[in-house]
Design a protein around this motif. Structure first.
Motif, short mmCIF file in Angstrom:
data_model
loop_
_atom_site.label_atom_id
_atom_site.label_comp_id
_atom_site.label_asym_id
_atom_site.label_seq_id
_atom_site.Cartn_x
_atom_site.Cartn_y
_atom_site.Cartn_z
N ILE A 126 0.84 -1.19 -0.01
CA ILE A 126 0.08 -0.06 0.08
C ILE A 126 0.93 1.22 0.08
N ILE A 127 0.66 2.19 -1.02
CA ILE A 127 1.26 3.71 -0.82
C ILE A 127 0.01 4.67 -0.57
N THR A 128 -0.25 5.38 0.48
CA THR A 128 -1.44 6.06 0.65
C THR A 128 -0.77 7.53 1.40
N ASN A 129 -1.68 8.55 1.02
CA ASN A 129 -1.49 9.86 1.50
C ASN A 129 -2.28 10.07 2.91
N GLY A 130 -3.13 9.06 3.20
CA GLY A 130 -4.08 9.12 4.37
C GLY A 130 -3.07 9.12 5.50
N GLU A 133 -2.42 7.32 11.58
CA GLU A 133 -3.14 6.51 12.70
C GLU A 133 -4.44 6.19 12.32
N VAL A 134 -4.89 6.44 10.98
CA VAL A 134 -6.31 6.03 10.47
C VAL A 134 -6.08 4.70 9.59
N GLN A 135 -4.97 4.92 8.66
CA GLN A 135 -4.94 3.84 7.59
C GLN A 135 -4.92 2.59 8.05
N THR A 136 -4.12 2.00 9.08
CA THR A 136 -3.77 0.79 9.23
C THR A 136 -5.20 0.24 10.20
N LYS A 137 -5.63 1.13 10.71
CA LYS A 137 -7.22 0.77 11.33
C LYS A 137 -8.09 0.26 10.40
N LYS A 138 -8.05 1.19 9.03
CA LYS A 138 -8.95 0.74 7.88
C LYS A 138 -8.71 -0.64 7.49
N LEU A 139 -7.47 -0.67 7.13
CA LEU A 139 -6.94 -1.99 6.91
C LEU A 139 -7.29 -3.20 7.64
N LYS A 140 -6.97 -3.02 8.95
CA LYS A 140 -7.44 -4.24 9.83
C LYS A 140 -8.90 -4.34 9.84
N GLY A 141 -9.55 -3.21 10.12
CA GLY A 141 -11.10 -3.29 10.48
C GLY A 141 -11.80 -4.08 9.16
N ILE A 151 3.33 -1.24 3.88
CA ILE A 151 2.13 -0.06 4.09
C ILE A 151 3.23 1.18 4.18
N ILE A 152 3.04 1.84 3.32
CA ILE A 152 3.85 3.18 3.36
C ILE A 152 2.85 4.27 3.36
N ASP A 153 2.85 5.11 4.16
CA ASP A 153 2.20 6.35 4.17
C ASP A 153 2.89 7.77 4.16
N ILE A 166 8.11 9.46 -2.10
CA ILE A 166 7.23 8.32 -1.52
C ILE A 166 7.64 7.10 -2.06
N PHE A 167 7.47 7.19 -3.53
CA PHE A 167 7.63 5.93 -4.11
C PHE A 167 8.91 5.46 -4.24
N GLU A 168 10.40 6.24 -4.03
CA GLU A 168 11.46 5.83 -3.68
C GLU A 168 11.61 4.90 -2.62
N ILE A 169 10.83 5.50 -1.44
CA ILE A 169 10.93 4.82 -0.09
C ILE A 169 10.09 3.40 -0.38
N ALA A 170 9.06 3.45 -1.03
CA ALA A 170 8.14 2.38 -1.22
C ALA A 170 8.94 1.07 -1.84
N LEU A 171 9.47 1.44 -2.84
CA LEU A 171 10.59 0.62 -3.89
C LEU A 171 11.62 0.04 -2.74
N GLU A 172 12.18 0.82 -2.26
CA GLU A 172 13.18 0.59 -1.39
C GLU A 172 12.94 -0.52 -0.38
N MET A 173 11.68 -0.12 0.34
CA MET A 173 11.19 -1.00 1.43
C MET A 173 10.76 -2.57 0.89
N ALA A 174 10.16 -2.31 -0.18
CA ALA A 174 9.78 -3.65 -0.95
C ALA A 174 10.85 -4.35 -1.74
N GLU A 175 12.06 -3.62 -1.77
CA GLU A 175 13.29 -4.10 -2.58
C GLU A 175 12.97 -4.70 -3.68
N VAL A 176 12.42 -3.74 -4.59
CA VAL A 176 11.91 -4.02 -5.85
C VAL A 176 12.27 -2.91 -6.87
N ALA A 177 12.79 -3.15 -8.12
CA ALA A 177 13.20 -2.37 -9.05
C ALA A 177 11.76 -1.72 -9.60
#
Length: 229
Positions: A126-130, A133-141, A151-153, A166-177
């Protein structure tokens, strides 16, 4: 359809998987009644929805802060309705909205079926601008948190989509090109153009019924992803 093999699929959350409009309407029905604000819900939401989108656009561009977004979208709606509401009530509503929003759990059509199909074949994120404190609750709920590895916010990244970081961080965290990644989202500017600028492959979920733009393929139902991936 894609130039490179896709191994990782990144989703936006609101208006892409999580039914923001329905859950937001249910939240307002509750908090307006709880706070004894006498307003017709349909009339309120008709004015609130476009104002909220404008405020989020400003927030993405660092034109307003998180607290200003939460206050102004309500203040401007009540002003347009010609309803006098004190700042104290507006601030209470702003707080209650965030507190209760994630307790409603409606997903957009075919979300679970699509995730079930993709889950064994791809790494999902997930990459979200939300707000964090809310986005993880939405996913779990809503029962879909377990499908996602990362999950990158925007609060974690310190910038918001479409900022490349934010996309660079997401790619780095996922370890994907970038070329092996697919971004799926509803917002042309934030999700599609933002990811594409970094070399990610993109798919536009046309929730808002935007005009066809030729930037990438557009879908109107998540289930169409099964025929693409």
């Amino acid at each position: 359809m894609f130039d490179h093999k896709v191994t990782d699929v990144f989703f936006d959350l609101d208006h892409t998987l999580w039914d923001f409009e329905k859950n937001s309407a249910l939240t307002f029905a509750k908090i307006l009644a709880d706070n004894k604000v006498n307003v017709q819900l349909d009339r309120f939401l008709k004015l609130y929805s476009p104002i909220n989108l404008q405020m989020w656009a400003l927030y993405r561009e660092n034109g307003i802060s998180k607290s200003e977004l939460r206050y102004q979208r309500l203040k401007q709606t009540f002003d347009k309705l010609n309803i006098e509401v004190t700042d104290q009530v507006i601030n209470t509503l702003a707080h209650d909205y965030i507190a209760h929003l994630s307790s409603f759990t409606h997903l957009l059509p075919n979300t679970v079926q699509t995730l079930e199909y993709l889950f064994p074949k791809y790494k999902l994120h997930i990459i979200t601008n939300g707000f964090q404190e809310v986005q993880t609750k939405k996913l779990k709920g809503s029962g879909i948190h377990h499908y996602f590895q990362k999950i990158i916010d925007s609060e974690m990244a310190g910038v918001k989509k479409p900022h490349p970081y934010i996309f660079e961080i997401a790619l780095e965290m996922a370890e994907v090109a970038p070329q092996n990644s697919l971004m799926i989202g509803d917002n042309l500017e934030a999700d599609i153009l933002g990811a594409k600028a970094l070399g990610m492959q993109v798919l536009h979920y046309n929730f808002h019924k935007d005009d066809h733009h030729g930037v990438c393929k557009m879908i109107t139902d998540l289930i169409e992803i099964k025929n693409i991936l």
